[in-house]
Design a protein around this motif. Structure first.
Motif, PDB file in Angstrom:
ATOM      1  N   GLY A 172       0.838  -1.200   0.000  1.00 27.58           N
ATOM      2  CA  GLY A 172       0.000   0.000   0.000  1.00 27.58           C
ATOM      3  C   GLY A 172       0.864   1.236   0.000  1.00 27.58           C
ATOM      4  O   GLY A 172       1.674   1.441  -0.901  1.00 27.58           O
ATOM      5  N   ASP A 173       0.730   2.037   1.050  1.00 29.87           N
ATOM      6  CA  ASP A 173       1.528   3.254   1.135  1.00 29.87           C
ATOM      7  C   ASP A 173       2.670   3.106   2.138  1.00 29.87           C
ATOM      8  O   ASP A 173       3.165   4.084   2.682  1.00 29.87           O
ATOM      9  CB  ASP A 173       0.657   4.458   1.490  1.00 29.87           C
ATOM     10  N   ARG A 174       3.100   1.852   2.369  1.00 22.55           N
ATOM     11  CA  ARG A 174       4.208   1.602   3.279  1.00 22.55           C
ATOM     12  C   ARG A 174       5.225   0.684   2.626  1.00 22.55           C
ATOM     13  O   ARG A 174       4.926  -0.017   1.664  1.00 22.55           O
ATOM     14  CB  ARG A 174       3.703   0.968   4.580  1.00 22.55           C
ATOM     15  N   LEU A 175       6.439   0.703   3.157  1.00 18.55           N
ATOM     16  CA  LEU A 175       7.490  -0.194   2.701  1.00 18.55           C
ATOM     17  C   LEU A 175       7.739  -1.236   3.776  1.00 18.55           C
ATOM     18  O   LEU A 175       7.786  -0.918   4.963  1.00 18.55           O
ATOM     19  CB  LEU A 175       8.786   0.574   2.415  1.00 18.55           C
ATOM     20  N   PHE A 176       7.910  -2.467   3.367  1.00 17.80           N
ATOM     21  CA  PHE A 176       8.134  -3.588   4.265  1.00 17.80           C
ATOM     22  C   PHE A 176       9.549  -4.085   4.006  1.00 17.80           C
ATOM     23  O   PHE A 176       9.859  -4.559   2.914  1.00 17.80           O
ATOM     24  CB  PHE A 176       7.098  -4.675   3.971  1.00 17.80           C
ATOM     25  N   VAL A 177      10.444  -3.951   4.982  1.00 10.98           N
ATOM     26  CA  VAL A 177      11.843  -4.337   4.838  1.00 10.98           C
ATOM     27  C   VAL A 177      12.022  -5.724   5.428  1.00 10.98           C
ATOM     28  O   VAL A 177      11.725  -5.949   6.603  1.00 10.98           O
ATOM     29  CB  VAL A 177      12.770  -3.324   5.544  1.00 10.98           C
ATOM     30  N   LEU A 178      12.519  -6.631   4.614  1.00  7.35           N
ATOM     31  CA  LEU A 178      12.729  -8.017   5.029  1.00  7.35           C
ATOM     32  C   LEU A 178      14.214  -8.327   4.967  1.00  7.35           C
ATOM     33  O   LEU A 178      14.782  -8.417   3.879  1.00  7.35           O
ATOM     34  CB  LEU A 178      11.972  -8.969   4.101  1.00  7.35           C
ATOM     35  N   PRO A 179      14.873  -8.461   6.116  1.00  2.38           N
ATOM     36  CA  PRO A 179      16.291  -8.801   6.074  1.00  2.38           C
ATOM     37  C   PRO A 179      16.482 -10.191   5.498  1.00  2.38           C
ATOM     38  O   PRO A 179      15.629 -11.064   5.653  1.00  2.38           O
ATOM     39  CB  PRO A 179      16.721  -8.742   7.544  1.00  2.38           C
ATOM     40  N   GLY A 180      17.578 -10.404   4.820  1.00  2.00           N
ATOM     41  CA  GLY A 180      17.875 -11.715   4.256  1.00  2.00           C
ATOM     42  C   GLY A 180      18.534 -12.608   5.279  1.00  2.00           C
ATOM     43  O   GLY A 180      18.903 -12.187   6.370  1.00  2.00           O
ATOM     44  N   GLY A 181      18.666 -13.874   4.949  1.00  2.00           N
ATOM     45  CA  GLY A 181      19.403 -14.811   5.776  1.00  2.00           C
ATOM     46  C   GLY A 181      18.773 -15.155   7.105  1.00  2.00           C
ATOM     47  O   GLY A 181      19.466 -15.523   8.040  1.00  2.00           O
ATOM     48  N   LEU A 182      17.469 -15.046   7.216  1.00  2.00           N
ATOM     49  CA  LEU A 182      16.831 -15.377   8.486  1.00  2.00           C
ATOM     50  C   LEU A 182      16.918 -16.871   8.739  1.00  2.00           C
ATOM     51  O   LEU A 182      16.772 -17.684   7.833  1.00  2.00           O
ATOM     52  CB  LEU A 182      15.367 -14.935   8.480  1.00  2.00           C
ATOM     53  N   ALA A 183      17.145 -17.223   9.986  1.00  2.00           N
ATOM     54  CA  ALA A 183      17.321 -18.622  10.332  1.00  2.00           C
ATOM     55  C   ALA A 183      16.010 -19.299  10.698  1.00  2.00           C
ATOM     56  O   ALA A 183      15.911 -20.510  10.661  1.00  2.00           O
ATOM     57  CB  ALA A 183      18.301 -18.744  11.497  1.00  2.00           C
ATOM     58  N   SER A 184      15.006 -18.549  11.084  1.00  2.00           N
ATOM     59  CA  SER A 184      13.756 -19.134  11.537  1.00  2.00           C
ATOM     60  C   SER A 184      12.682 -19.057  10.467  1.00  2.00           C
ATOM     61  O   SER A 184      12.699 -18.176   9.624  1.00  2.00           O
ATOM     62  CB  SER A 184      13.254 -18.410  12.786  1.00  2.00           C
ATOM     63  N   THR A 185      11.768 -19.997  10.543  1.00  2.00           N
ATOM     64  CA  THR A 185      10.630 -19.986   9.649  1.00  2.00           C
ATOM     65  C   THR A 185       9.361 -20.015  10.480  1.00  2.00           C
ATOM     66  O   THR A 185       9.393 -20.320  11.666  1.00  2.00           O
ATOM     67  CB  THR A 185      10.644 -21.205   8.704  1.00  2.00           C
ATOM     68  N   ALA A 186       8.266 -19.694   9.845  1.00  2.00           N
ATOM     69  CA  ALA A 186       6.971 -19.733  10.525  1.00  2.00           C
ATOM     70  C   ALA A 186       5.958 -20.354   9.580  1.00  2.00           C
ATOM     71  O   ALA A 186       6.072 -20.233   8.361  1.00  2.00           O
ATOM     72  CB  ALA A 186       6.529 -18.329  10.912  1.00  2.00           C
TER      73      ALA A 186
END
Length: 174
Positions: free
Chosen positions: A74-88
């Protein structure tokens, strides 16, 4: 002064663009600061998204930066760091429809969960509602959503409370 919102690990931040030209930002990862430069003066949110992603990827060789992604929501930015060790992952608990009502039924483990479009959210039909969530190496746990939330804000708060109460490991409590 132009500004936009970004979301980093679930927290929203307002970023103001003070002047044209290269914009320095500081990003803190695991307590250590890193300088990130956004080249130019992004004219709109799409340009800001691309510039922020490029700046993050150039800031450091670690996977957290080199594989970072910036998405427009939408009108926001979502920053997703790479290399995350956990999953959901999310799924139904028995016949309870809460996972579907919250738009969280997933196809399998992922490092983040974004619900389906909830513009027609009609509330959660059971009180308490139950769904199952797996985080990291922990086995899926039953998550109890209390109060039959009728609004998205109430559903967010109830889901977060349920996730934090589902298990005592840091994957659930942080």
């Amino acid at each position: 002064m132009p500004s936009f919102d970004i979301i980093i690990q679930g927290k929203s931040y307002r970023v103001e663009i003070p002047n044209p030209g290269a914009m320095p930002l500081q990003v803190i990862v695991d307590g250590q600061p890193f300088d990130v430069t956004i080249a130019g003066a992004p004219a709109d949110l799409d340009a800001a998204r691309a510039a922020l992603e490029a700046g993050l990827r150039a800031a450091h060789a670690s996977a957290a930066f080199a594989d970072a992604r910036v998405l427009r929501l939408g009108d926001r930015l979502f920053v997703l760091p790479g290399g995350l060790a956990s999953t959901a992952s999310f799924d139904a608990a028995g016949s309870d429809p809460a996972a579907d009502e919250l738009g969280l039924r997933s196809g399998g483990p992922a490092w983040a969960a974004l619900s389906a479009d909830l513009s027609g959210f009609a509330g959660v039909s059971r009180d308490p509602a139950r769904l199952r969530a797996g985080v990291g190496a922990d086995d899926p746990r039953e998550v109890v959503v209390q109060g039959a939330p009728a609004t998205l804000d109430a559903a967010r708060a109830a889901l977060e409370a349920g996730l934090r109460a589902a298990h005592d490991t840091p994957a659930f409590t942080r």
